[in-house]
Motif scaffolding. Structure first.
Motif, PDB file in Angstrom:
ATOM      1  N   UNK A 226       0.831  -1.210   0.000  1.00  0.00           N
ATOM      2  CA  UNK A 226       0.000   0.000   0.000  1.00  0.00           C
ATOM      3  C   UNK A 226       0.861   1.255   0.000  1.00  0.00           C
ATOM      4  N   UNK A 227       1.937   1.250   0.780  1.00  0.00           N
ATOM      5  CA  UNK A 227       2.827   2.406   0.831  1.00  0.00           C
ATOM      6  C   UNK A 227       3.521   2.619  -0.506  1.00  0.00           C
ATOM      7  N   UNK A 228       3.966   1.545  -1.139  1.00  0.00           N
ATOM      8  CA  UNK A 228       4.647   1.656  -2.439  1.00  0.00           C
ATOM      9  C   UNK A 228       3.719   2.218  -3.497  1.00  0.00           C
ATOM     10  N   UNK A 229       2.459   1.763  -3.495  1.00  0.00           N
ATOM     11  CA  UNK A 229       1.502   2.240  -4.490  1.00  0.00           C
ATOM     12  C   UNK A 229       1.133   3.704  -4.253  1.00  0.00           C
ATOM     13  N   UNK A 230       0.931   4.080  -3.002  1.00  0.00           N
ATOM     14  CA  UNK A 230       0.508   5.458  -2.703  1.00  0.00           C
ATOM     15  C   UNK A 230       1.622   6.468  -2.948  1.00  0.00           C
ATOM     16  N   UNK A 231       2.881   6.053  -2.797  1.00  0.00           N
ATOM     17  CA  UNK A 231       4.013   6.962  -2.991  1.00  0.00           C
ATOM     18  C   UNK A 231       4.693   6.780  -4.351  1.00  0.00           C
ATOM     19  N   UNK A 232       4.160   5.861  -5.167  1.00  0.00           N
ATOM     20  CA  UNK A 232       4.735   5.557  -6.488  1.00  0.00           C
ATOM     21  C   UNK A 232       6.196   5.115  -6.366  1.00  0.00           C
ATOM     22  N   UNK A 233       6.456   4.340  -5.331  1.00  0.00           N
ATOM     23  CA  UNK A 233       7.818   3.870  -5.076  1.00  0.00           C
ATOM     24  C   UNK A 233       8.000   2.446  -5.591  1.00  0.00           C
ATOM     25  N   UNK A 234       9.262   2.098  -5.867  1.00  0.00           N
ATOM     26  CA  UNK A 234       9.642   0.731  -6.226  1.00  0.00           C
ATOM     27  C   UNK A 234       8.871   0.228  -7.451  1.00  0.00           C
ATOM     28  N   UNK A 235       8.700   1.105  -8.430  1.00  0.00           N
ATOM     29  CA  UNK A 235       8.011   0.731  -9.668  1.00  0.00           C
ATOM     30  C   UNK A 235       9.023   0.334 -10.733  1.00  0.00           C
ATOM     31  N   UNK A 236       8.672  -0.699 -11.490  1.00  0.00           N
ATOM     32  CA  UNK A 236       9.511  -1.127 -12.609  1.00  0.00           C
ATOM     33  C   UNK A 236       8.645  -1.285 -13.846  1.00  0.00           C
ATOM     34  N   UNK A 237       9.291  -1.172 -14.990  1.00  0.00           N
ATOM     35  CA  UNK A 237       8.651  -1.499 -16.265  1.00  0.00           C
ATOM     36  C   UNK A 237       9.154  -2.856 -16.727  1.00  0.00           C
TER      37      UNK A 237
ATOM     38  N   UNK B 245      14.275  -2.957 -29.747  1.00  0.00           N
ATOM     39  CA  UNK B 245      13.757  -1.967 -30.708  1.00  0.00           C
ATOM     40  C   UNK B 245      12.233  -1.938 -30.728  1.00  0.00           C
ATOM     41  N   UNK B 246      11.622  -3.080 -30.454  1.00  0.00           N
ATOM     42  CA  UNK B 246      10.165  -3.164 -30.443  1.00  0.00           C
ATOM     43  C   UNK B 246       9.751  -3.920 -29.186  1.00  0.00           C
ATOM     44  N   UNK B 247       8.704  -3.458 -28.512  1.00  0.00           N
ATOM     45  CA  UNK B 247       8.375  -4.072 -27.228  1.00  0.00           C
ATOM     46  C   UNK B 247       6.929  -3.795 -26.832  1.00  0.00           C
ATOM     47  N   UNK B 248       6.439  -4.637 -25.925  1.00  0.00           N
ATOM     48  CA  UNK B 248       5.220  -4.367 -25.197  1.00  0.00           C
ATOM     49  C   UNK B 248       5.617  -3.946 -23.789  1.00  0.00           C
ATOM     50  N   UNK B 249       4.795  -3.164 -23.112  1.00  0.00           N
ATOM     51  CA  UNK B 249       5.168  -2.621 -21.800  1.00  0.00           C
ATOM     52  C   UNK B 249       4.123  -2.962 -20.737  1.00  0.00           C
ATOM     53  N   UNK B 250       4.610  -3.266 -19.542  1.00  0.00           N
ATOM     54  CA  UNK B 250       3.750  -3.497 -18.388  1.00  0.00           C
ATOM     55  C   UNK B 250       4.383  -2.815 -17.181  1.00  0.00           C
ATOM     56  N   UNK B 251       3.553  -2.097 -16.438  1.00  0.00           N
ATOM     57  CA  UNK B 251       4.015  -1.458 -15.212  1.00  0.00           C
ATOM     58  C   UNK B 251       3.826  -2.417 -14.053  1.00  0.00           C
ATOM     59  N   UNK B 252       4.826  -2.505 -13.187  1.00  0.00           N
ATOM     60  CA  UNK B 252       4.777  -3.452 -12.072  1.00  0.00           C
ATOM     61  C   UNK B 252       5.392  -2.811 -10.831  1.00  0.00           C
ATOM     62  N   UNK B 253       4.765  -2.999  -9.683  1.00  0.00           N
ATOM     63  CA  UNK B 253       5.333  -2.531  -8.424  1.00  0.00           C
ATOM     64  C   UNK B 253       6.032  -3.707  -7.754  1.00  0.00           C
ATOM     65  N   UNK B 254       7.224  -3.472  -7.216  1.00  0.00           N
ATOM     66  CA  UNK B 254       7.910  -4.536  -6.495  1.00  0.00           C
ATOM     67  C   UNK B 254       7.211  -4.762  -5.156  1.00  0.00           C
TER      68      UNK B 254
ATOM     69  N   UNK C 214      -4.511   3.761 -15.917  1.00  0.00           N
ATOM     70  CA  UNK C 214      -3.549   4.747 -15.452  1.00  0.00           C
ATOM     71  C   UNK C 214      -3.810   5.024 -13.981  1.00  0.00           C
ATOM     72  N   UNK C 215      -2.792   4.789 -13.141  1.00  0.00           N
ATOM     73  CA  UNK C 215      -2.937   4.979 -11.698  1.00  0.00           C
ATOM     74  C   UNK C 215      -4.138   4.212 -11.155  1.00  0.00           C
ATOM     75  N   UNK C 216      -4.404   3.029 -11.708  1.00  0.00           N
ATOM     76  CA  UNK C 216      -5.486   2.180 -11.234  1.00  0.00           C
ATOM     77  C   UNK C 216      -6.857   2.527 -11.773  1.00  0.00           C
ATOM     78  N   UNK C 217      -6.973   3.561 -12.627  1.00  0.00           N
ATOM     79  CA  UNK C 217      -8.266   3.986 -13.167  1.00  0.00           C
ATOM     80  C   UNK C 217      -8.380   3.606 -14.646  1.00  0.00           C
ATOM     81  N   UNK C 218      -9.587   3.231 -15.038  1.00  0.00           N
ATOM     82  CA  UNK C 218      -9.845   2.792 -16.412  1.00  0.00           C
ATOM     83  C   UNK C 218      -9.753   3.954 -17.394  1.00  0.00           C
ATOM     84  N   UNK C 219      -9.126   3.690 -18.536  1.00  0.00           N
ATOM     85  CA  UNK C 219      -9.022   4.683 -19.607  1.00  0.00           C
ATOM     86  C   UNK C 219      -9.517   4.072 -20.920  1.00  0.00           C
ATOM     87  N   UNK C 220      -9.975   4.927 -21.812  1.00  0.00           N
ATOM     88  CA  UNK C 220     -10.216   4.516 -23.194  1.00  0.00           C
ATOM     89  C   UNK C 220      -9.351   5.380 -24.096  1.00  0.00           C
TER      90      UNK C 220
END
Length: 409
Positions: free
Chosen positions: A46-57, A361-370, A267-273
């Motif tokens: 919870x602390x990592x998510x609220x402070x945007x800490x320890x995030x990796x791609x 050179x080409x990739x897909x991306x996923x955001x992940x919190x440690x 984005x930040x846990x909220x749905x986007x279109x």
């Protein structure tokens, strides 16, 4: 440890990265018990998510790579990771530090990159509706059931009436859900008719490949518009708590609704279109209150410029830590065309390309919190181990007694 108040020590540990905490486990039994405690693991996450800490791609090219979001200086390949993860492995979801991976429709694993723990799902065969059917496209999704404190994988299989059937509209889907808590699969029998029209060929071409987008306890897919059948764009959601499908309300796009291709993001846990206007311009909308149509708000638009000749694909990833700190900076990290990462300042309409050493050179991306989130119930595992040891001792005792007091007639 006796010299430090427990609340001070615990509060300090919430701020530490997982790698440091794993080292601290070896210092003493009290520290090990603290770090392994389920409540500590939840508060650390919870602390990592609220402070945007320890995030990796996580970048998916020919191989898998990790990139620290704070420095974004180099991509580290998954060279020293388990054998189950290899170059052909696909990433189809990330939630609370766990990553969902597939080597095939039957070979699926959950992985915690921070702790290096891996859990292989039991093989669940695909059941064909009849002998003439063949398997078509497969959709995956991964997310968290907050009510049962459970992580779930969803697998949706589209069938075709033979190899020459490119439509498959007249055959039902198969939908199965895996529960990490029960280590079992369950088939979802109540399916809406619109699932038959979910597939679109361009899902094969997109870097997201039709994988479900997790937001607010629900997995989301975009059912594409089919004018010849009178079908409009639909945002389809699968509620991981109720295990039911639903259709979500969309923004009021105006008169241009037929002029773009839709996709979903988070984005930040909220749905986007994401509305793509013929690869010339992209609008990004966010649902700020889940399920409420009036809460949709257009965040920004991105168009072609000197650094981006066309916008074939766009995925919002994360806000800058600077956002909202009073300096007027509103930046967001974007994956553009699966070829480059850019920081976009939507107030100044400026793009800045991120250079990452060693990135494909080409990739897909996923955001992940440690995180320290385990893939097995350690308490239950310990109890099972103790029970196994007790049974072993009991068996040795019984064998000794049966031999020691055996009567010879």
């Amino acid at each position: 440890m006796s010299k430090f108040p427990l609340d001070v020590l615990t509060g300090t540990f919430y701020r530490l990265p997982v790698k440091t905490l794993l080292r601290f486990r070896a210092l003493s039994k009290p520290l090990c018990s603290l770090i392994d405690d389920p409540d500590f693991i939840k508060h650390h996450l919870k602390h990592s998510l609220s402070t945007k800490s320890h995030l990796i791609l996580i970048l998916k090219g020919l191989h898998l790579y990790t990139v620290d979001l704070d420095s974004m200086d180099k991509a580290t390949p998954f060279d020293d990771y388990p054998e189950s993860i290899w170059g052909g492995t696909e990433v189809f979801g990330s939630c609370n530090g766990l990553v969902a991976l597939s080597n095939s429709d039957l070979d699926i694993v959950l992985f915690n990159p921070a702790t290096r723990k891996l859990f292989k799902l039991p093989v669940e065969c695909i059941e064909l509706p009849n002998e003439s059917c063949v398997r078509g496209f497969v959709f995956f999704g991964f997310g968290y059931d907050h009510v049962k404190d459970d992580y779930k994988v969803v697998r949706m299989v589209r069938f075709k009436q033979g190899e020459d059937d490119d439509i498959g509209w007249f055959i039902d889907y198969e939908v199965k859900v895996f529960s990490l808590k029960t280590n079992s699969w369950r088939r979802i029998k109540k399916l809406p008719n619109y699932l038959r029209f979910m597939f679109q060929f361009y899902f094969h071409l997109m870097h997201r490949r039709g994988y479900g987008v997790y937001a607010c306890g629900v997995l989301h897919w975009m059912l594409p518009r089919k004018p010849e059948l009178g079908i409009v764009n639909l945002i389809v959601g699968f509620d991981l708590v109720a295990e039911e499908f639903r259709v979500l309300p969309q923004p009021d796009y105006g008169e241009n609704e037929k002029d773009f291709v839709l996709d979903v993001g988070v984005l930040e846990g909220l749905l986007c279109v994401i509305c793509n206007y013929d690869q010339v311009k992209v609008d990004v909308w966010m649902m700020k209150e889940y399920g409420v149509k009036e809460s949709w708000s257009k965040l920004f638009s991105v168009g072609r410029n000197r650094s981006i000749s066309s916008v074939r694909f766009l995925k919002p990833l994360a806000y800058s830590k600077e956002c909202g700190d009073g300096d007027g900076s509103d930046k967001i990290l974007l994956d553009v065309n699966g070829e480059k990462l850019v920081w976009y300042d939507w107030k100044r309409k400026r793009l800045k390309t991120v250079r990452i050493k060693g990135a494909p050179d080409s990739f897909g991306t996923f955001l992940c919190v440690e995180s320290l989130v385990p893939l097995v119930d350690e308490k239950k595992k310990k109890q099972q181990k103790q029970e196994k040891e007790r049974n072993h001792i009991r068996k040795k005792r019984d064998d000794f007694l049966s031999k020691g007091f055996k009567l010879v007639l």
